[in-house]
Scaffold this active site. Sequence first.
Site, PDB file in Angstrom:
ATOM      1  N   ASP A 108       0.848  -1.207  -0.091  1.00 18.82           N
ATOM      2  CA  ASP A 108       0.096  -0.054  -0.003  1.00 18.82           C
ATOM      3  C   ASP A 108       0.815   1.224   0.003  1.00 18.82           C
ATOM      4  OD1 ASP A 108      -1.658   2.086   0.386  1.00 18.82           O
ATOM      5  OD2 ASP A 108      -2.813   1.236   2.081  1.00 18.82           O
ATOM      6  N   LYS A 136      -0.985  -1.388  -4.633  1.00 20.66           N
ATOM      7  CA  LYS A 136      -1.841  -0.482  -4.915  1.00 20.66           C
ATOM      8  C   LYS A 136      -1.285   0.710  -5.726  1.00 20.66           C
ATOM      9  CE  LYS A 136      -5.004  -0.884  -0.672  1.00 20.66           C
ATOM     10  NZ  LYS A 136      -5.501  -0.200   0.613  1.00 20.66           N
TER      11      LYS A 136
HETATM   12  P1  IMP Z   1       2.072  -0.618   3.640  1.00 15.96           P
HETATM   13  O1  IMP Z   1       1.167   0.707   3.661  1.00 15.96           O
HETATM   14  O2  IMP Z   1       2.379  -0.847   2.293  1.00 15.96           O
HETATM   15  O3  IMP Z   1       3.026  -0.744   4.519  1.00 15.96           O
HETATM   16  O4  IMP Z   1       1.039  -1.866   4.019  1.00 15.96           O
HETATM   17  C1  IMP Z   1       1.251  -2.812   5.001  1.00 15.96           C
HETATM   18  C2  IMP Z   1       0.319  -3.915   5.351  1.00 15.96           C
HETATM   19  O5  IMP Z   1      -1.209  -3.559   5.559  1.00 15.96           O
HETATM   20  C3  IMP Z   1       0.161  -4.874   4.166  1.00 15.96           C
HETATM   21  O6  IMP Z   1       1.261  -5.989   4.171  1.00 15.96           O
HETATM   22  C4  IMP Z   1      -1.248  -5.385   4.406  1.00 15.96           C
HETATM   23  O7  IMP Z   1      -0.987  -6.519   5.503  1.00 15.96           O
HETATM   24  C5  IMP Z   1      -1.803  -4.280   5.203  1.00 15.96           C
HETATM   25  N1  IMP Z   1      -2.845  -3.651   4.157  1.00 15.96           N
HETATM   26  C6  IMP Z   1      -2.680  -2.684   3.274  1.00 15.96           C
HETATM   27  N2  IMP Z   1      -3.571  -2.087   2.687  1.00 15.96           N
HETATM   28  C7  IMP Z   1      -4.464  -3.045   3.080  1.00 15.96           C
HETATM   29  C8  IMP Z   1      -5.700  -3.306   2.347  1.00 15.96           C
HETATM   30  O8  IMP Z   1      -6.522  -2.602   1.515  1.00 15.96           O
HETATM   31  N3  IMP Z   1      -6.724  -3.948   3.295  1.00 15.96           N
HETATM   32  C9  IMP Z   1      -6.266  -4.980   4.167  1.00 15.96           C
HETATM   33  N4  IMP Z   1      -4.904  -4.860   4.685  1.00 15.96           N
HETATM   34  C10 IMP Z   1      -4.209  -3.852   3.872  1.00 15.96           C
END
Ligand code: IMP
Length: 187
Positions: A108, A136
């Site tokens: 994300d 994303k």
């Molecule tokens: P980051 O923002 O890339 O650090 O995302 C970290 C973690 O948040 C991911 O590995 C997922 O486990 C969780 N995550 C991110 N986006 C979503 C979503 O849309 N739904 C559920 N979990 C999410």
Amino acid sequence: MTELLKINGDMFEKFISEEQIRGRIKELAARINADYSGRIPIFIGVLNGAFIFLSDLIREISIDCEIDFFKLSSYGDAKISSGQVKLLKDLDCQVSGRDIIVVEDIVDSGLSIAFTKKIIEKENPKSLKFVSLLLKKGIPKIDFTIDYIGFEIPRDFVIGYGLDYAQKVRNLKSIYRITPHGTARPE
Ligand code: IMP
Ligand code: MG
């Protein structure tokens, strides 16, 4: 008609089906099998979200491989990231000199994967690559590429197939996304 689910008062619609996920995993695994032919990579799953993806991916891997897990703090019960990442469970395997493939459910903001990269690089792997079922679109906070991506998706909150909403619904077989504004709409 689109399949709708109501969870914690928010409406979600079916977004990526079991069949689509299965098909894409076979394609990713075929590339990994070819790229790592003759090597023995260690797949490192990032808990909790990646456990279902990793278990399906690994069964399409035909080369010798090993598996380990790594646990990072999650979103808690919220739909948006706290912006802080904490290590909750470290690796057990010896990373030094090995081919490492980190397996994520979704990237994300990119904070988690950047954190993971830093920790693993400290241990001097022979090589390090990343696979994420979902990415994303937008501007993830990373200055490196995700080597294997399942699906690029809009910046909507998604659930199912390992992804939780307040720790629930990881067991859904398909991936669902929140409907615009998350509000209920006529079926
Ligand atoms: P980051 O923002 O890339 O650090 O995302 C970290 C973690 O948040 C991911 O590995 C997922 O486990 C969780 N995550 C991110 N986006 C979503 C979503 O849309 N739904 C559920 N979990 C999410
Ligand atoms: Mg994750």
